[in-house]
Design a protein around this motif. Sequence first.
Motif, PDB file in Angstrom:
ATOM      1  N   HIS A 160     -97.976  11.096 -39.305  1.00 29.75           N
ATOM      2  CA  HIS A 160     -98.675  12.085 -40.116  1.00 29.75           C
ATOM      3  C   HIS A 160     -99.521  12.962 -39.205  1.00 29.75           C
ATOM      4  N   THR A 174     -98.002   1.346 -41.812  1.00 25.20           N
ATOM      5  CA  THR A 174     -98.634   2.470 -42.487  1.00 25.20           C
ATOM      6  C   THR A 174     -99.982   2.017 -43.034  1.00 25.20           C
ATOM      7  N   TRP A 182     -87.652   7.597 -51.579  1.00 25.30           N
ATOM      8  CA  TRP A 182     -89.082   7.861 -51.391  1.00 25.30           C
ATOM      9  C   TRP A 182     -89.335   9.060 -50.493  1.00 25.30           C
ATOM     10  N   MET A 198     -99.680  11.996 -47.548  1.00 29.64           N
ATOM     11  CA  MET A 198     -98.302  12.483 -47.579  1.00 29.64           C
ATOM     12  C   MET A 198     -97.825  12.798 -48.988  1.00 29.64           C
ATOM     13  N   ALA A 199     -98.088  11.886 -49.913  1.00 33.93           N
ATOM     14  CA  ALA A 199     -97.545  12.031 -51.263  1.00 33.93           C
ATOM     15  C   ALA A 199     -98.310  13.036 -52.114  1.00 33.93           C
ATOM     16  N   SER A 225     -96.679  16.709 -49.399  1.00 30.63           N
ATOM     17  CA  SER A 225     -95.455  17.020 -50.117  1.00 30.63           C
ATOM     18  C   SER A 225     -95.602  18.205 -51.069  1.00 30.63           C
ATOM     19  N   PRO A 269     -91.167  12.167 -44.097  1.00 29.14           N
ATOM     20  CA  PRO A 269     -91.951  11.876 -42.886  1.00 29.14           C
ATOM     21  C   PRO A 269     -91.077  11.440 -41.715  1.00 29.14           C
ATOM     22  N   HIS A 294     -90.782  12.352 -51.670  1.00 28.14           N
ATOM     23  CA  HIS A 294     -92.131  12.222 -52.223  1.00 28.14           C
ATOM     24  C   HIS A 294     -93.183  12.138 -51.115  1.00 28.14           C
ATOM     25  N   LEU A 295     -92.752  11.822 -49.913  1.00 31.46           N
ATOM     26  CA  LEU A 295     -93.666  11.695 -48.774  1.00 31.46           C
ATOM     27  C   LEU A 295     -93.468  12.830 -47.773  1.00 31.46           C
ATOM     28  N   PHE A 315     -95.693   3.779 -56.361  1.00 32.14           N
ATOM     29  CA  PHE A 315     -96.683   4.372 -55.466  1.00 32.14           C
ATOM     30  C   PHE A 315     -98.096   3.872 -55.739  1.00 32.14           C
ATOM     31  N   LEU A 335    -100.358   7.281 -46.845  1.00 35.49           N
ATOM     32  CA  LEU A 335     -99.484   7.462 -47.998  1.00 35.49           C
ATOM     33  C   LEU A 335    -100.083   8.456 -48.998  1.00 35.49           C
TER      34      LEU A 335
END
Length: 300
Positions: free
Chosen positions: A201, A243, A180, A251-252, A256, A187, A183-184, A150, A248
């Motif tokens: 997103h 993306t 993944w 989201m992460a 999350s 999505p 962790h996101l 990441f 990222l």
Amino acid sequence: MRQAARRLFGYSESAALHFIAAPTLSDSETRAVVRDAVERGEYVLIYFQEKLGGELGISKTSVSPEFSFDWTLVEVLGVDPELSLGRFGILELQTMDFHGSYKHAVNLIRAELSSNPDEFHHFLSTTEGRSSLSEKMETPNLSNVFKRTFYQMVYKFQLAGHSNCAGGGFAVPRSVWTSWARHLANPRLLEQADGTFVLSHGEDNDALPEGNSWIFVFELDKSNYSRDNGTPNAIKPWRVIKTDAETLIQMALRDSPAQALADGSPIFSVTERARQKIRRLWPDVFPGRRRRTQEGQTLF
């Protein structure tokens, strides 16, 4: 690799593209190919990789770390009277991590190759050979894949925004992409008219990520697999996802954990797991289960 290169540099599928490993430039025939292609106005990309010319990357400074790129693609714009280079592209390749060590498997395979080189290829297709390839290897290390990936993925996607960089991409097998997802915040992928996808997103689903950063998800095509002929499975694209670093990060690091804590169950599970472990170590402080009362309740 060629498809990813076309995506990063904006070359059409029909445009002539010469994809050349850097070490082959020492060969006179390769040099002639490059010269002729440039003169015809065709695209030429020289690529560098650890074992193909050596990795390239950025140097560390007092405020930034050193980074190497798995694959660096560089445009050749001209060679006469001297070499002229254009933009460069960054492409990372992340495979699946496994618990355990490759050491044992490597030792077995190296020993077989040394003792029986003529039959080595056949050995790999046997039950014993396939078993040797996974000697003392354990299950996939799903969490470690994302943790190791990441930070550098986001950092390099930011670097890809520089005017000298055509774009950045991460190529991962479908199994890694699946690992993944949690962790996101799991999505959604919004399909676009050209067959690519956007990492969705928020509520503004029409907003496209800025920059030119892509996740290339591939899988093995097992449709023509045959254990008898030794032909390896072909690699085929599964999803091409646009993306950017900000998406990222959101989201992460925000979505999350916020969704994970929404009902409090992950936090409560920590206490419950601690209770279970302590009960095994110190059972006296945990009264045993009693019989149900007439009201149907269970007392502890």
